[in-house]
Structure formats: structure tokens, C-alpha cells
Motif scaffolding. Structure first.
Motif, mmCIF file in Angstrom:
data_model
loop_
_atom_site.group_PDB
_atom_site.id
_atom_site.type_symbol
_atom_site.label_atom_id
_atom_site.label_comp_id
_atom_site.label_asym_id
_atom_site.label_seq_id
_atom_site.Cartn_x
_atom_site.Cartn_y
_atom_site.Cartn_z
ATOM 1 N N GLU A 236 -10.273 21.270 -4.514
ATOM 2 C CA GLU A 236 -10.728 21.776 -3.216
ATOM 3 C C GLU A 236 -10.881 20.620 -2.212
ATOM 4 N N ALA A 237 -11.465 19.510 -2.664
ATOM 5 C CA ALA A 237 -11.645 18.351 -1.783
ATOM 6 C C ALA A 237 -10.305 17.702 -1.450
ATOM 7 N N VAL A 238 -9.436 17.610 -2.440
ATOM 8 C CA VAL A 238 -8.114 17.002 -2.220
ATOM 9 C C VAL A 238 -7.307 17.871 -1.260
ATOM 10 N N PHE A 239 -7.323 19.189 -1.470
ATOM 11 C CA PHE A 239 -6.575 20.092 -0.590
ATOM 12 C C PHE A 239 -7.096 20.005 0.841
ATOM 13 N N ALA A 240 -8.414 19.991 1.022
ATOM 14 C CA ALA A 240 -8.986 19.910 2.373
ATOM 15 C C ALA A 240 -8.506 18.650 3.085
ATOM 16 N N PHE A 241 -8.475 17.548 2.377
ATOM 17 C CA PHE A 241 -8.019 16.285 2.967
ATOM 18 C C PHE A 241 -6.530 16.333 3.303
ATOM 19 N N LEU A 242 -5.700 16.773 2.360
ATOM 20 C CA LEU A 242 -4.253 16.777 2.561
ATOM 21 C C LEU A 242 -3.800 17.772 3.624
ATOM 22 N N SER A 243 -4.507 18.885 3.754
ATOM 23 C CA SER A 243 -4.059 19.930 4.683
ATOM 24 C C SER A 243 -4.524 19.691 6.113
ATOM 25 N N ASP A 244 -5.313 18.662 6.366
ATOM 26 C CA ASP A 244 -5.727 18.332 7.727
ATOM 27 C C ASP A 244 -4.592 17.556 8.388
ATOM 28 N N LEU A 245 -3.782 18.241 9.193
ATOM 29 C CA LEU A 245 -2.579 17.651 9.774
ATOM 30 C C LEU A 245 -2.879 16.462 10.678
ATOM 31 N N ASP A 246 -4.072 16.412 11.270
ATOM 32 C CA ASP A 246 -4.434 15.264 12.104
ATOM 33 C C ASP A 246 -4.589 13.985 11.292
ATOM 34 N N HIS A 247 -4.744 14.115 9.983
ATOM 35 C CA HIS A 247 -4.979 12.944 9.131
ATOM 36 C C HIS A 247 -3.783 12.572 8.251
ATOM 37 N N LEU A 248 -2.604 13.072 8.579
ATOM 38 C CA LEU A 248 -1.417 12.728 7.785
ATOM 39 C C LEU A 248 -1.197 11.222 7.707
ATOM 40 N N ALA A 249 -1.458 10.517 8.798
ATOM 41 C CA ALA A 249 -1.239 9.064 8.814
ATOM 42 C C ALA A 249 -2.212 8.337 7.894
ATOM 43 N N ASP A 250 -3.326 8.978 7.539
ATOM 44 C CA ASP A 250 -4.305 8.360 6.640
ATOM 45 C C ASP A 250 -3.802 8.287 5.201
ATOM 46 N N TRP A 251 -2.891 9.175 4.850
ATOM 47 C CA TRP A 251 -2.461 9.188 3.443
ATOM 48 C C TRP A 251 -0.952 9.171 3.259
ATOM 49 N N GLN A 252 -0.185 9.650 4.206
ATOM 50 C CA GLN A 252 1.262 9.733 3.987
ATOM 51 C C GLN A 252 1.940 8.446 4.444
ATOM 52 N N SER A 253 2.562 7.778 3.504
ATOM 53 C CA SER A 253 3.231 6.514 3.766
ATOM 54 C C SER A 253 4.320 6.689 4.816
ATOM 55 N N GLY A 254 4.401 5.745 5.724
ATOM 56 C CA GLY A 254 5.425 5.772 6.758
ATOM 57 C C GLY A 254 5.028 6.520 8.005
ATOM 58 N N VAL A 255 3.948 7.297 7.951
ATOM 59 C CA VAL A 255 3.519 8.054 9.122
ATOM 60 C C VAL A 255 2.695 7.141 10.023
ATOM 61 N N VAL A 256 3.131 7.030 11.267
ATOM 62 C CA VAL A 256 2.442 6.200 12.256
ATOM 63 C C VAL A 256 1.339 7.004 12.928
ATOM 64 N N SER A 257 1.638 8.251 13.267
ATOM 65 C CA SER A 257 0.641 9.117 13.891
ATOM 66 C C SER A 257 1.020 10.573 13.666
ATOM 67 N N ALA A 258 0.002 11.426 13.775
ATOM 68 C CA ALA A 258 0.201 12.872 13.679
ATOM 69 C C ALA A 258 -0.889 13.537 14.503
ATOM 70 N N ARG A 259 -0.514 14.597 15.197
ATOM 71 C CA ARG A 259 -1.515 15.342 15.959
ATOM 72 C C ARG A 259 -1.169 16.828 15.924
ATOM 73 N N ARG A 260 -2.193 17.628 15.799
ATOM 74 C CA ARG A 260 -2.012 19.077 15.816
ATOM 75 C C ARG A 260 -1.503 19.518 17.170
ATOM 76 N N THR A 261 -0.599 20.474 17.174
ATOM 77 C CA THR A 261 -0.085 21.028 18.426
ATOM 78 C C THR A 261 -0.391 22.515 18.547
ATOM 79 N N SER A 262 -1.091 23.065 17.557
ATOM 80 C CA SER A 262 -1.478 24.470 17.612
ATOM 81 C C SER A 262 -2.993 24.567 17.438
ATOM 82 N N PRO A 263 -3.610 25.531 18.110
ATOM 83 C CA PRO A 263 -5.056 25.692 17.989
ATOM 84 C C PRO A 263 -5.429 26.448 16.717
#
Length: 171
Positions: A33-60
Motif C-alpha cells: 500500500e505504501a509502495v503503491f501510493a509512492f509510485l502512483s504519485d505522478l508528480d514524484h516520478l523524478a524521485d524514483w524513476q531513473s532518467g526522469v528530469v521532471s514530471a507534473r500532473r496535467t489533469s485534476p
């Protein structure tokens, strides 16, 4: 009038059938549950996904099927911008995100399972499917090789994120 066949739709889109598949797994020292919550937060992709410089949500709204984001990543020395769309959202077990840019379509699948006998660890499988268009199919193997290294680095980041973290901080 009959709907177009899958083969006809592919020819319109220009993507070929077979694809490259890259998959890696790791045991994460936290409940799924904790791992899924972290991974599914699209604003935080750069925190864990290698090669990602930035990510931001574009949908509300909450993360669910149809949620979108804009991603900037570096891959093989190139800066790539791509839209992302969540296509499967099944907390806390599965997340699938699709992206398409520059004639290459990628699907990232994250499968999470409670590690047997541990109760507080997660077996995480991260898979990428890469499909090039008729014009870019020569890139599939190159992108798949780079993706394998990025997936391994990403899994190491997730593992490090939760190692000794107490499992409550997922933001």
C-alpha cells in the motif's frame, strides 16, 4: 459497415505488431500500500524513476484511469518530453502508464504483490513494452536496452527510498 480490424487500425496508426519487452523485479522493504501510493504519485516520478528530469500532473483530481502528466526525461543523451496517461489503476496491486513520443510508444507496468511470509515487504515487478512505428522500429532494441538499465536503477531507488524509512512517509 464493419469496424476496422486490429491490423487495419495498426496500419492507420503506423505501429507494427511485435514489441520489445523488458522486465525486472525487486523486493521492497515496505507494505505494498505504501509502495503503491509512492509510485502512483505522478508528480514524484523524478524521485524514483531513473532518467526522469521532471514530471507534473496535467489533469485534476485523484490518480485514476485517465489521469495525465507531462514528463521530461533524458535517454541516451537526449532530452525527451512526453505525455503520460494512466491506463490501469488497481491499488495496491497494479499501475499501467502509456506514453508516446517521436514515433515510439511505451507502456510501463508496475505489479505489486505482498512478499510471501513477510507481511511488510513488497515484490515489485517493473516492465516496459516498447513499440516503434514503421519508421522508428529500428529504435526499439536501442530503447529497450537503455530501458533495462533504467528499470534496474529505478528499482534500486525505490528500494533505497523505503529502506529503514519506517514505511509511513510516502510523499
Amino acid at each position: 459497415m464493419h469496424p476496422p480490424s486490429a491490423a487495419a487500425e495498426r496500419s492507420v496508426i503506423g505501429y507494427r505488431g511485435p514489441m520489445q519487452h523488458v522486465e525486472r523485479s525487486a523486493r521492497i522493504p515496505a507494505p505494498r500500500e505504501a509502495v503503491f501510493a509512492f509510485l502512483s504519485d505522478l508528480d514524484h516520478l523524478a524521485d524514483w524513476q531513473s532518467g526522469v528530469v521532471s514530471a507534473r500532473r496535467t489533469s485534476p483530481g485523484p490518480i485514476d484511469v485517465g489521469a495525465t502528466a507531462h514528463l521530461v526525461r533524458e535517454l541516451m543523451g537526449q532530452r525527451i518530453e512526453a505525455p503520460l496517461t494512466v491506463t490501469v489503476h488497481e491499488p495496491p496491486a497494479r499501475l499501467v502508464i502509456d506514453s508516446e513520443t517521436g514515433g515510439v510508444r511505451a507502456t510501463a507496468t508496475l505489479d505489486l504483490a505482498a512478499a510471501p511470509g513477510t507481511g511488510d515487504e513488497t515484490d515489485l515487478t517493473f516492465a516496459m513494452e516498447i513499440r516503434g512505428s514503421l519508421v522508428t522500429r529500428f529504435l526499439e532494441g536501442i530503447v529497450a536496452n537503455a530501458a533495462g538499465a533504467d528499470i534496474e536503477a529505478s528499482l534500486a531507488r525505490v528500494r533505497a527510498r523505503f529502506a529503514g524509512a519506517g514505511h509511513t512517509d510516502v510523499a
